[in-house]
Write an enzyme that holds these catalytic residues in place. Sequence first.
Site, PDB file in Angstrom:
ATOM      1  N   ASP A 232      -5.828  -5.006   3.034  1.00 15.85           N
ATOM      2  CA  ASP A 232      -4.973  -3.943   3.537  1.00 15.85           C
ATOM      3  C   ASP A 232      -4.475  -3.663   4.160  1.00 15.85           C
ATOM      4  O   ASP A 232      -4.938  -3.847   5.071  1.00 15.85           O
ATOM      5  CB  ASP A 232      -4.696  -3.360   2.551  1.00 15.85           C
ATOM      6  CG  ASP A 232      -6.291  -1.988   3.028  1.00 15.85           C
ATOM      7  OD1 ASP A 232      -6.675  -2.549   3.995  1.00 15.85           O
ATOM      8  OD2 ASP A 232      -6.397  -1.005   2.605  1.00 15.85           O
ATOM      9  N   ILE A 233      -3.056  -3.434   4.689  1.00 18.33           N
ATOM     10  CA  ILE A 233      -2.897  -2.815   5.430  1.00 18.33           C
ATOM     11  C   ILE A 233      -3.538  -1.376   6.614  1.00 18.33           C
ATOM     12  O   ILE A 233      -2.893  -0.806   5.149  1.00 18.33           O
ATOM     13  CB  ILE A 233      -0.864  -2.981   5.700  1.00 18.33           C
ATOM     14  CG1 ILE A 233      -0.300  -3.689   5.142  1.00 18.33           C
ATOM     15  CG2 ILE A 233       0.116  -2.905   7.077  1.00 18.33           C
ATOM     16  CD1 ILE A 233       0.704  -4.253   4.691  1.00 18.33           C
ATOM     17  N   ASP A 276      -0.481  -1.645  -1.382  1.00 16.88           N
ATOM     18  CA  ASP A 276      -0.371  -2.807   0.123  1.00 16.88           C
ATOM     19  C   ASP A 276      -1.298  -3.776   0.523  1.00 16.88           C
ATOM     20  O   ASP A 276      -1.967  -4.120   1.072  1.00 16.88           O
ATOM     21  CB  ASP A 276      -0.474  -1.809   1.185  1.00 16.88           C
ATOM     22  CG  ASP A 276      -1.508  -1.149   1.700  1.00 16.88           C
ATOM     23  OD1 ASP A 276      -1.976  -0.474   0.256  1.00 16.88           O
ATOM     24  OD2 ASP A 276      -2.375  -0.343   2.670  1.00 16.88           O
TER      25      ASP A 276
END
Length: 402
Positions: A232-233, A276
């Site tokens: 994930d970001i 995300d």
Amino acid sequence: MDSAQTPASKGKILVVDDAPDVVKLLSEFLGGSGYEVCGVDRSSQVLSVALAHKPELILLDAHMPKPDGYAVCQQLKQTSELRQIPVIFMSVSEEKWDKVNAFAVGGADYITKPIWFEELLARVNSHLTTYRLQKRLQLQTQRALTASGQSPLLADLQRMLHRQTEILKRQNERLQQEIYEREQAEQALLQEKQKSEQLLLNILPRAIVEQLKQFEGSLAERFDEATILFADIVNFTPLAANVVPLELVNLLNQVFSAFDRLVDQYGLEKIKTIGDAYMVAGGLPIPQADHPEVVMEMAIAMQEVIASFTRDNEEPLQLRIGINTGAVVAGVIGIRKFSYDLWGDAVNIASRMEAQGVPGKIQVTEQTYQKLKHKYEFEPGGEIQVKGRGLMPIYHFVQRKS
């Protein structure tokens, strides 16, 4: 060589094709339609068989071992007893020059394979009718010339031949139109089928799509070992709060599209995206022995790719990546909005590796570390608390071993 006869023959036909199965199939079809059929599968036999059996029409494969169908047709047209017999070429080729060559050597017609039997029967009937009228006309002409006068029957035959020629022309035009429409419909159906299948392949693995075509209901399978990656970001929530929604979606699309290309490059299976977060698996639905290494290479490539994307302040984006190896159940459940998903403790642990990971790092479990330590360098990351599993040791990727 084989032959089939019917009690009341509609005419004699010679079938020539180097594939014995094709000769047999056409012989059975034409024989069942009332024709007397003789078949040969060697082009070198055509001339002698034609002279012996005196067919009224010849179905000739254009592309055979030497001599090919074009050369055989030339031989037939150079033989006085056979030159008037209509020759219908058969070929898998739809190239215009093949058709031009067929008519140039004296062919009466050209039909493409796979053969549509209704079309074949229509062409055979038309050419046989024309051939017989021509024979009658020639016979009457000879009689008329012998009698040194014009016969009323000759004039009738000439008119009949003209009418039959016009009928044949109209039939051919109608048949060509029907064939064109059928081909267009088949092409349209094929294109729609390909579009539908491609859409399905964008959602499900090819192996699962093939299985779903044969089975209904749930489709699940246990894999004793697979490697799961979650990414994930970092700090995506504050980023989302400061970016216009359309720009945010565009950014995610660019990032995830880049990841999708990596999935294809490494032959892995994208499972899903959630906000995300991006989920990938190796070793399924088709098992592969080196899935831990391939997933690790995917993770390294993802870190390199994300560095090319920046925030508004020009700082590069970062990923948290977690990887675990273990047994999973994978498959498709339900009857609407199909999706290929994974279940099992190994999946939950991989998710925890990402959620409790370090920004910019690739964090792996003990199980994955044992699979990869011979090829990659790791540093111990201590232990983390995993719900339902207690404390678990974790490792951070450092670099590939030289």
